[in-house]
Structures are given as structure tokens and as C-alpha cells.
Design a protein around this motif. Structure first.
Motif, PDB file in Angstrom:
ATOM      1  N   LEU A 152      17.746  18.981  25.475  1.00  0.00           N
ATOM      2  CA  LEU A 152      18.551  19.684  24.462  1.00  0.00           C
ATOM      3  C   LEU A 152      17.641  20.360  23.438  1.00  0.00           C
ATOM      4  N   THR A 153      16.624  19.622  22.990  1.00  0.00           N
ATOM      5  CA  THR A 153      15.690  20.174  22.004  1.00  0.00           C
ATOM      6  C   THR A 153      15.020  21.428  22.556  1.00  0.00           C
ATOM      7  N   LYS A 154      14.662  21.351  23.841  1.00  0.00           N
ATOM      8  CA  LYS A 154      13.989  22.500  24.454  1.00  0.00           C
ATOM      9  C   LYS A 154      14.918  23.721  24.482  1.00  0.00           C
ATOM     10  N   HIS A 155      16.175  23.494  24.878  1.00  0.00           N
ATOM     11  CA  HIS A 155      17.148  24.603  24.909  1.00  0.00           C
ATOM     12  C   HIS A 155      17.391  25.163  23.515  1.00  0.00           C
ATOM     13  N   LEU A 156      17.455  24.253  22.546  1.00  0.00           N
ATOM     14  CA  LEU A 156      17.698  24.712  21.169  1.00  0.00           C
ATOM     15  C   LEU A 156      16.517  25.536  20.660  1.00  0.00           C
ATOM     16  N   ALA A 157      15.312  25.112  21.040  1.00  0.00           N
ATOM     17  CA  ALA A 157      14.112  25.848  20.620  1.00  0.00           C
ATOM     18  C   ALA A 157      14.137  27.260  21.219  1.00  0.00           C
ATOM     19  N   LYS A 158      14.619  27.339  22.456  1.00  0.00           N
ATOM     20  CA  LYS A 158      14.699  28.642  23.121  1.00  0.00           C
ATOM     21  C   LYS A 158      15.725  29.537  22.407  1.00  0.00           C
ATOM     22  N   LEU A 159      16.837  28.934  22.073  1.00  0.00           N
ATOM     23  CA  LEU A 159      17.882  29.688  21.358  1.00  0.00           C
ATOM     24  C   LEU A 159      17.368  30.124  19.981  1.00  0.00           C
ATOM     25  N   ALA A 160      16.619  29.228  19.336  1.00  0.00           N
ATOM     26  CA  ALA A 160      16.058  29.560  18.021  1.00  0.00           C
ATOM     27  C   ALA A 160      15.128  30.770  18.131  1.00  0.00           C
TER      28      ALA A 160
ATOM     29  N   ASP B 264      14.951  35.418   8.241  1.00  0.00           N
ATOM     30  CA  ASP B 264      14.560  36.801   8.482  1.00  0.00           C
ATOM     31  C   ASP B 264      15.665  37.708   7.929  1.00  0.00           C
ATOM     32  N   PRO B 265      15.355  38.553   6.900  1.00  0.00           N
ATOM     33  CA  PRO B 265      16.407  39.360   6.269  1.00  0.00           C
ATOM     34  C   PRO B 265      17.029  40.403   7.210  1.00  0.00           C
ATOM     35  N   THR B 266      16.364  40.665   8.324  1.00  0.00           N
ATOM     36  CA  THR B 266      16.942  41.664   9.235  1.00  0.00           C
ATOM     37  C   THR B 266      17.960  41.021  10.190  1.00  0.00           C
ATOM     38  N   VAL B 267      18.041  39.705  10.193  1.00  0.00           N
ATOM     39  CA  VAL B 267      18.974  39.029  11.107  1.00  0.00           C
ATOM     40  C   VAL B 267      20.353  38.931  10.456  1.00  0.00           C
ATOM     41  N   GLU B 268      21.369  39.421  11.169  1.00  0.00           N
ATOM     42  CA  GLU B 268      22.718  39.386  10.610  1.00  0.00           C
ATOM     43  C   GLU B 268      23.543  38.290  11.273  1.00  0.00           C
ATOM     44  N   THR B 269      24.550  37.810  10.545  1.00  0.00           N
ATOM     45  CA  THR B 269      25.351  36.712  11.094  1.00  0.00           C
ATOM     46  C   THR B 269      26.024  37.117  12.405  1.00  0.00           C
ATOM     47  N   ALA B 270      26.413  38.377  12.529  1.00  0.00           N
ATOM     48  CA  ALA B 270      27.085  38.824  13.759  1.00  0.00           C
ATOM     49  C   ALA B 270      26.165  38.628  14.966  1.00  0.00           C
ATOM     50  N   ALA B 271      24.877  38.876  14.755  1.00  0.00           N
ATOM     51  CA  ALA B 271      23.921  38.713  15.871  1.00  0.00           C
ATOM     52  C   ALA B 271      23.789  37.232  16.222  1.00  0.00           C
ATOM     53  N   LEU B 272      23.756  36.378  15.202  1.00  0.00           N
ATOM     54  CA  LEU B 272      23.650  34.930  15.456  1.00  0.00           C
ATOM     55  C   LEU B 272      24.880  34.446  16.220  1.00  0.00           C
ATOM     56  N   LYS B 273      26.048  34.934  15.794  1.00  0.00           N
ATOM     57  CA  LYS B 273      27.285  34.505  16.455  1.00  0.00           C
ATOM     58  C   LYS B 273      27.323  34.955  17.907  1.00  0.00           C
ATOM     59  N   MET B 274      26.814  36.148  18.130  1.00  0.00           N
ATOM     60  CA  MET B 274      26.807  36.654  19.511  1.00  0.00           C
ATOM     61  C   MET B 274      25.876  35.795  20.378  1.00  0.00           C
ATOM     62  N   ASN B 275      24.723  35.455  19.838  1.00  0.00           N
ATOM     63  CA  ASN B 275      23.787  34.614  20.599  1.00  0.00           C
ATOM     64  C   ASN B 275      24.367  33.220  20.879  1.00  0.00           C
ATOM     65  N   ILE B 276      25.089  32.704  19.902  1.00  0.00           N
ATOM     66  CA  ILE B 276      25.724  31.384  20.108  1.00  0.00           C
ATOM     67  C   ILE B 276      26.736  31.507  21.251  1.00  0.00           C
ATOM     68  N   ARG B 277      27.500  32.601  21.215  1.00  0.00           N
ATOM     69  CA  ARG B 277      28.516  32.792  22.274  1.00  0.00           C
ATOM     70  C   ARG B 277      27.835  32.877  23.635  1.00  0.00           C
ATOM     71  N   LEU B 278      26.750  33.608  23.689  1.00  0.00           N
ATOM     72  CA  LEU B 278      26.058  33.793  24.974  1.00  0.00           C
ATOM     73  C   LEU B 278      25.400  32.493  25.457  1.00  0.00           C
ATOM     74  N   ALA B 279      25.065  31.617  24.503  1.00  0.00           N
ATOM     75  CA  ALA B 279      24.368  30.381  24.887  1.00  0.00           C
ATOM     76  C   ALA B 279      25.334  29.290  25.343  1.00  0.00           C
ATOM     77  N   ARG B 280      26.621  29.481  25.027  1.00  0.00           N
ATOM     78  CA  ARG B 280      27.616  28.430  25.286  1.00  0.00           C
ATOM     79  C   ARG B 280      27.548  27.883  26.696  1.00  0.00           C
ATOM     80  N   LYS B 281      27.521  28.800  27.647  1.00  0.00           N
ATOM     81  CA  LYS B 281      27.574  28.403  29.063  1.00  0.00           C
ATOM     82  C   LYS B 281      26.426  27.455  29.413  1.00  0.00           C
ATOM     83  N   LYS B 282      25.270  27.744  28.861  1.00  0.00           N
ATOM     84  CA  LYS B 282      24.065  26.955  29.143  1.00  0.00           C
ATOM     85  C   LYS B 282      24.223  25.506  28.671  1.00  0.00           C
ATOM     86  N   PHE B 283      24.962  25.312  27.577  1.00  0.00           N
ATOM     87  CA  PHE B 283      25.067  23.982  26.984  1.00  0.00           C
ATOM     88  C   PHE B 283      26.282  23.195  27.489  1.00  0.00           C
ATOM     89  N   GLU B 284      27.194  23.858  28.194  1.00  0.00           N
ATOM     90  CA  GLU B 284      28.413  23.167  28.615  1.00  0.00           C
ATOM     91  C   GLU B 284      28.196  22.251  29.804  1.00  0.00           C
TER      92      GLU B 284
END
Ligand code: GTP
Length: 330
Positions: A174-182, A310-330
Motif C-alpha cells: 500500500l505504501t508503495k502504491h501511495l508513493a507512486k500516486l504521490a 506545489d502552487p501549480t497543482v490544483e484540487t481538480a487535478a488531485l481529484k482526477m488522479n484519485i479517481r484514476l487510482a481507484r481501480k488500482k486500490f480496489e
């Protein structure tokens, strides 16, 4: 386990049943053993036994029920009231429990909670140190981890997150996957929480004081693993003090070492407020001057918190990445 009135049922009702600390004084004494099943991460079910602490029950656990109570134990959590010098009877019961544990579940980890720390007049560090020394002596050569806890602050979440973490067989994956997502999010840190308890299951960064004892072949922590007994204390006084400054030096964002348990406590309190006004908690977004954070559902049983500096990172981008990562963690 632990003496009657030490606070076992109170902590269980706080963490696993989402009851407020203020209502725990209404709890009656536990009769015999109360079992709880908490579903963690898909198929992983935490089977929690709250063993009533009255002498008659303790005597029965240690005689006729010994093989039932101590068989297949992953973790023994023994609760002591920090202020009361443990009576010799208390310590005798504890020693007998350790003996039974060694016989029936030799790989079980042992966590000791010096509880009701809120009743200690500051400075609390020395009181906890004294209690830990007393308990270490009573434990002989059994490896133990001691936490100072109270139902009135985040210290309980710290202890329980650590306890649960040792029971998760794939925590390093899990830590490894989270590091990748980070990495993908350009995030400073990602934290994975269990949905109902909001205990921390894993983080993208392996904090030194979070490292669980080395797993035995059965995937349970082994008492023979040579990690020294650790004292993880109440508030910011900790015997890991020699480790923390090192981490802070290499941490440009000076992240608060109590951030995990404080988030657990705050979000749970917020969820309770939502329930009171008949709303359901779904997600949280923060865009502040020096960081951006999103707390969102990751899987059916988990929430994820992504923090980026990182000031260039927007919440919408974070949310999209979380959505895309869901399958990997299920
Ligand atoms: P048995 O069921 O008899 O084994 O007792 P128990 O260990 O389950 O104790 P219980 O949880 O019922 O708590 C006893 C009392 O301690 C309650 O009145 C709680 O409100 C109180 N208590 C629990 N935790 C804390 C704490 O952290 N601080 C303080 N001040 N009181 C606490």
C-alpha cells in the motif's frame, strides 16, 4: 484486556462506534467478552475482543477459557490507568496473560496503553516514562510498545492506527502504491484512512516512528524480532525525539509529527457534526496560500488525503488522479 474501569470499552466505542467521549461515563461494565467485527479494506476483517476486566472474568479467561481467549491472537492490547500505580494483582493478571499469550499465540504483538493521560498534571512526559518503566519491568523479555492515551484527544488515534497498521498484511505494498500516486500528483504526502474509524492505514512516506515491528513468517509481528521495545508517548513528548528532529531537518515543509492522528480526530468530529445536521460527509478540498489538499473517497472502505505544496497543482487535478487510482486500490 485490562482492569475493570481502565477504559477499554470507552476507546472501542469512540473509535469503532463513533460515539463521543462525553458519553462514555454511561457505559456499563463489560460482561465476559464482547466481540466486534470491523471490515477493513475489502476482505480484511478486524476481529476485536473487548474482555471485561472484573476479577471473576479475568480468572475465567486465565483458567477454563484460556485456549479460547488466547488462541489466534494477532495483537494483545492491555490497558492500564496511567495514574494508578498498578496494583500487584493487576500486574499479576498481566503477567499471566502474557504467559498464556506466549503459549497460544507466540507471534502476537503486545501493545500497552497507559490510559487516561488527561488526568495527569503536566508535564506528562516523566509520568509516562515512569509507567512505561514499570510495565517494561513487568513484561520481562517480551517485546512491548507503550502508548500514552486519552479518549479526550488524538493520542488514541495514534495508538490505534499503529496497532491496526501492524495487522495489515500488505501495508508495504500500500505504501508503495501511495508513493507512486504521490509522485503522479506531485504531492508532499498521501495518507490512507479507513472509512468508518478514520484510523491511518498507510502513508506514502514511511515515517521512522511508524515502522511496524518486523513481520514474522506468518505475517504477524514477532516478539523475537529484534526491534527494541518502543515508547510512543502522549502529545509531543516521545522517546523517538532523537529520530524526529532528523526527519524535520530533511523535511522542508516542517510537517507536524502529530498530523495523522490529528486529522483522524478532526475529520471524525466533523463527520459527527455533519450527521447532527443530517448531512453526509463526502469529501473536503482546501486551496490555501502554501498548500493544496483533497480528502476524498478512494475505495468502498477507505478515504485518501492528498497534500501538495506545489502552487501549480490544483484540487481538480488531485481529484482526477484519485479517481484514476481507484481501480488500482480496489
Ligand atoms: P470493564 O468493562 O469493567 O472491563 O471496564 P472498561 O475498561 O471497559 O472501562 P470503561 O470503558 O467502561 O470506562 C470506565 C470509565 O473510565 C468511564 O466512566 C469512562 O468515561 C472513563 N474513561 C475512559 N477513558 C478515559 C480517559 O481517557 N480519560 C478519562 N478521564 N476517563 C476515561
Amino acid at each position: 484486556m485490562g482492569a475493570s474501569g481502565s477504559g477499554k470499552t470507552s476507546m472501542r466505542s469512540l473509535i469503532f462506534s463513533n460515539n463521543p467521549a462525553s458519553l462514555t461515563h454511561r457505559l456499563g461494565a463489560t460482561i465476559d467478552v464482547e466481540q466486534n467485527h470491523v471490515r477493513f479494506l475489502g476482505d480484511l476483517i478486524l476481529n476485536l475482543w473487548d474482555c471485561g476486566g472484573q476479577d471473576a472474568f479475568m480468572d475465567s479467561y486465565l483458567s477454563t477459557q484460556q485456549s479460547t481467549i488466547f488462541q489466534h491472537v494477532g495483537v494483545l492490547i492491555y490497558v492500564f490507568e496511567v495514574e494508578s500505580r498498578s496494583s500487584s494483582r493487576d500486574l499479576e493478571y498481566y503477567a499471566e496473560c502474557l504467559q498464556a499469550l506466549r503459549k497460544y499465540s507466540p507471534n502476537a504483538a503486545v501493545f500497552l496503553l497507559a490510559h487516561k493521560m488527561d488526568l495527569v498534571r503536566p508535564p506528562r512526559g516523566p509520568v509516562l516514562e515512569r509507567k512505561a518503566a514499570e510495565l517494561r519491568q513487568a513484561s520481562g523479555d517480551t517485546e512491548i510498545t507503550v502508548f500514552g492515551t486519552s479518549i479526550y484527544d488524538e493520542s488514541l488515534y495514534k495508538a490505534w492506527s499503529r496497532i491496526v497498521h501492524t495487522l495489515i498484511p500488505n501495508a508495504t505494498v500500500l505504501t508503495k502504491h501511495l508513493a507512486k500516486l504521490a509522485d503522479a500528483c506531485n504531492a508532499t504526502e498521501i495518507v490512507l484512512f479507513e472509512r468508518t474509524t478514520f484510523l491511518v492505514i498507510a502513508t506514502s512516506s514511511q515515517h521512522p516512528s511508524q515502522t511496524p515491528p518486523a513481520p514474522a513468517p506468518s505475517a504477524l509481528p514477532s516478539p523475537s524480532a529484534s526491534t527494541p521495545s518502543t515508547l510512543s508517548s502522549f502529545g509531543s513528548h516521545t522517546s523517538h525525539a532523537s529520530v524526529l528532529p532528523e526527519e524535520e531537518d530533511s523535511d522542508p515543509h516542517k510537517l507536524d509529527p502529530t498530523r495523522y492522528e490529528r486529522t483522524s480526530e478532526l475529520i471524525k468530529a466533523f463527520k459527527q457534526s455533519c450527521t447532527r445536521v443530517r448531512e453526509e460527509f463526502h469529501a473536503l478540498e482546501m486551496e490555501l496560500a502554501d498548500f493544496t489538499a483533497v480528502l476524498d473517497e478512494l475505495t468502498k472502505n477507505t478515504y485518501v488525503l492528498v497534500v501538495a505544496h506545489d502552487p501549480t497543482v490544483e484540487t481538480a487535478a488531485l481529484k482526477m488522479n484519485i479517481r484514476l487510482a481507484r481501480k488500482k486500490f480496489e
